[in-house]
Design a protein around this motif. Sequence first.
Motif, PDB file in Angstrom:
ATOM      1  N   LYS A  87      42.003  35.845  34.237  1.00 25.07           N
ATOM      2  CA  LYS A  87      42.405  37.155  34.407  1.00 25.07           C
ATOM      3  C   LYS A  87      43.213  37.890  33.309  1.00 25.07           C
ATOM      4  O   LYS A  87      44.123  37.260  32.641  1.00 25.07           O
ATOM      5  CB  LYS A  87      42.890  37.041  35.841  1.00 25.07           C
ATOM      6  N   LYS A  88      42.994  39.157  33.437  1.00 26.38           N
ATOM      7  CA  LYS A  88      43.943  39.919  32.365  1.00 26.38           C
ATOM      8  C   LYS A  88      45.510  39.701  32.790  1.00 26.38           C
ATOM      9  O   LYS A  88      45.768  39.654  34.349  1.00 26.38           O
ATOM     10  CB  LYS A  88      43.538  41.302  32.656  1.00 26.38           C
ATOM     11  N   ASP A  89      46.104  39.577  31.838  1.00 25.34           N
ATOM     12  CA  ASP A  89      47.863  39.204  32.101  1.00 25.34           C
ATOM     13  C   ASP A  89      48.131  38.199  32.645  1.00 25.34           C
ATOM     14  O   ASP A  89      49.295  38.043  33.128  1.00 25.34           O
ATOM     15  CB  ASP A  89      48.246  40.575  32.566  1.00 25.34           C
ATOM     16  N   ASP A  90      47.417  37.080  32.544  1.00 27.88           N
ATOM     17  CA  ASP A  90      47.430  35.562  33.228  1.00 27.88           C
ATOM     18  C   ASP A  90      48.526  34.884  32.510  1.00 27.88           C
ATOM     19  O   ASP A  90      49.486  34.394  32.973  1.00 27.88           O
ATOM     20  CB  ASP A  90      46.456  34.964  33.357  1.00 27.88           C
ATOM     21  N   PHE A  91      48.520  35.322  31.142  1.00 23.26           N
ATOM     22  CA  PHE A  91      49.178  34.265  30.278  1.00 23.26           C
ATOM     23  C   PHE A  91      50.092  35.384  29.297  1.00 23.26           C
ATOM     24  O   PHE A  91      49.543  36.297  29.028  1.00 23.26           O
ATOM     25  CB  PHE A  91      48.522  33.246  29.489  1.00 23.26           C
ATOM     26  N   SER A  92      51.264  34.859  28.736  1.00 18.44           N
ATOM     27  CA  SER A  92      52.094  35.755  28.034  1.00 18.44           C
ATOM     28  C   SER A  92      52.174  34.807  26.591  1.00 18.44           C
ATOM     29  O   SER A  92      52.201  33.741  26.531  1.00 18.44           O
ATOM     30  CB  SER A  92      53.493  35.930  28.385  1.00 18.44           C
ATOM     31  N   VAL A 134      53.992  31.374  26.083  1.00 17.93           N
ATOM     32  CA  VAL A 134      55.097  31.190  27.232  1.00 17.93           C
ATOM     33  C   VAL A 134      54.517  30.502  28.448  1.00 17.93           C
ATOM     34  O   VAL A 134      53.632  30.737  28.877  1.00 17.93           O
ATOM     35  CB  VAL A 134      55.524  32.755  27.386  1.00 17.93           C
ATOM     36  N   ASN A 135      55.265  29.474  28.738  1.00 17.93           N
ATOM     37  CA  ASN A 135      55.041  28.617  30.200  1.00 17.93           C
ATOM     38  C   ASN A 135      55.471  29.570  31.156  1.00 17.93           C
ATOM     39  O   ASN A 135      56.755  29.407  31.362  1.00 17.93           O
ATOM     40  CB  ASN A 135      55.609  27.344  29.840  1.00 17.93           C
ATOM     41  N   ASN A 136      54.751  30.053  31.751  1.00 19.49           N
ATOM     42  CA  ASN A 136      55.180  30.715  32.847  1.00 19.49           C
ATOM     43  C   ASN A 136      55.081  30.011  34.260  1.00 19.49           C
ATOM     44  O   ASN A 136      54.755  30.585  35.476  1.00 19.49           O
ATOM     45  CB  ASN A 136      54.469  32.203  33.101  1.00 19.49           C
ATOM     46  N   HIS A 137      54.633  28.763  34.313  1.00 10.70           N
ATOM     47  CA  HIS A 137      54.445  27.785  35.217  1.00 10.70           C
ATOM     48  C   HIS A 137      53.410  28.187  36.487  1.00 10.70           C
ATOM     49  O   HIS A 137      53.855  28.199  37.624  1.00 10.70           O
ATOM     50  CB  HIS A 137      55.961  27.868  36.055  1.00 10.70           C
ATOM     51  N   TYR A 192      49.622  23.884  30.071  1.00  6.69           N
ATOM     52  CA  TYR A 192      49.821  24.823  28.762  1.00  6.69           C
ATOM     53  C   TYR A 192      49.620  24.174  27.486  1.00  6.69           C
ATOM     54  O   TYR A 192      49.893  23.112  27.041  1.00  6.69           O
ATOM     55  CB  TYR A 192      51.188  25.562  29.021  1.00  6.69           C
ATOM     56  N   ASP A 193      49.293  25.148  26.596  1.00 17.05           N
ATOM     57  CA  ASP A 193      49.024  24.938  25.078  1.00 17.05           C
ATOM     58  C   ASP A 193      50.414  24.869  24.585  1.00 17.05           C
ATOM     59  O   ASP A 193      50.913  26.208  24.278  1.00 17.05           O
ATOM     60  CB  ASP A 193      47.868  25.705  24.456  1.00 17.05           C
ATOM     61  N   ASN A 246      44.284  26.646  27.523  1.00 22.69           N
ATOM     62  CA  ASN A 246      44.894  25.665  28.654  1.00 22.69           C
ATOM     63  C   ASN A 246      43.797  25.221  29.594  1.00 22.69           C
ATOM     64  O   ASN A 246      42.784  25.437  29.532  1.00 22.69           O
ATOM     65  CB  ASN A 246      45.850  27.008  29.557  1.00 22.69           C
ATOM     66  N   THR A 247      44.373  24.149  30.422  1.00 21.25           N
ATOM     67  CA  THR A 247      43.511  23.342  31.373  1.00 21.25           C
ATOM     68  C   THR A 247      43.851  23.958  32.827  1.00 21.25           C
ATOM     69  O   THR A 247      44.922  24.319  33.137  1.00 21.25           O
ATOM     70  CB  THR A 247      43.649  21.922  31.318  1.00 21.25           C
ATOM     71  N   TYR A 248      42.802  23.795  33.655  1.00 25.45           N
ATOM     72  CA  TYR A 248      43.477  24.030  35.169  1.00 25.45           C
ATOM     73  C   TYR A 248      42.844  22.936  35.871  1.00 25.45           C
ATOM     74  O   TYR A 248      41.425  22.602  35.533  1.00 25.45           O
ATOM     75  CB  TYR A 248      42.552  25.498  35.453  1.00 25.45           C
ATOM     76  N   THR A 249      43.638  22.389  36.887  1.00 18.40           N
ATOM     77  CA  THR A 249      43.139  21.280  37.735  1.00 18.40           C
ATOM     78  C   THR A 249      43.483  21.669  38.928  1.00 18.40           C
ATOM     79  O   THR A 249      44.778  21.722  39.156  1.00 18.40           O
ATOM     80  CB  THR A 249      43.655  19.914  37.202  1.00 18.40           C
TER      81      THR A 249
END
Length: 208
Positions: free
Chosen positions: A97-102, A144-147, A153-154, A194-197
């Motif tokens: 989604k938009k703005d998911d990651f920084s 940025v790791n926003n947890h 995270y990469d 990034n991976t999602y699990t």
Amino acid sequence: VTFTKPGEYVYDITEVIPTDNEDKIAGVSYDGSSYHVTVTITDDGSGQLTMTGHTITKDGAPADSVKFTNTYSTSGVKVTLNATKKLNVQVGTRTLKKDDFSFNLSENGKVIKTATNEADGKVTFTLNFEQGDVGQKTYVISEVNNHLGGIGYDTRAYEVTFEVTDNGVGQLEASNPAYTLNGKPVVDGAQFVNTYTATAGDKVKFTP
């Protein structure tokens, strides 16, 4: 100026300012000052001409000398640095989604800009350079790791270099940014994956 007889000589000195823009030197501003110079030449009676006095005025005010000052300036240049965010869904149905990651843009170890991803994964940093900013530029792009839950995270950091130059006709120019990872060129630019699990929570566990 060589004088061959006594007398008072009057001169007006101005800079020639081209009237046609095509004849003007790009980036140069001209000096519109006007100097009025009066020189007095006398015969000393022994066969020698001598300058016995001179006055200089600039735009009507007394001046010590005739001096024209030109300035040179450049227009700025904008540089866009790009990165791409990809989400590798290993378990589950999450979408990017938009703005998911920084993402941070750093210079000399200091974060100078932060940007977020678009829905299609694009990340953009815009830099503006003005006169005096010429030289080689080096930046680092990192995530940025926003947890966010379920996200791996990469942690890679990409270095971006380019050079800002003055083309000599009043414009700054920038070379194409070069992206490297661990010192090796990267053809596709900065890419973060990034991976999602999805994992089972207490509410979805069943014990027969």
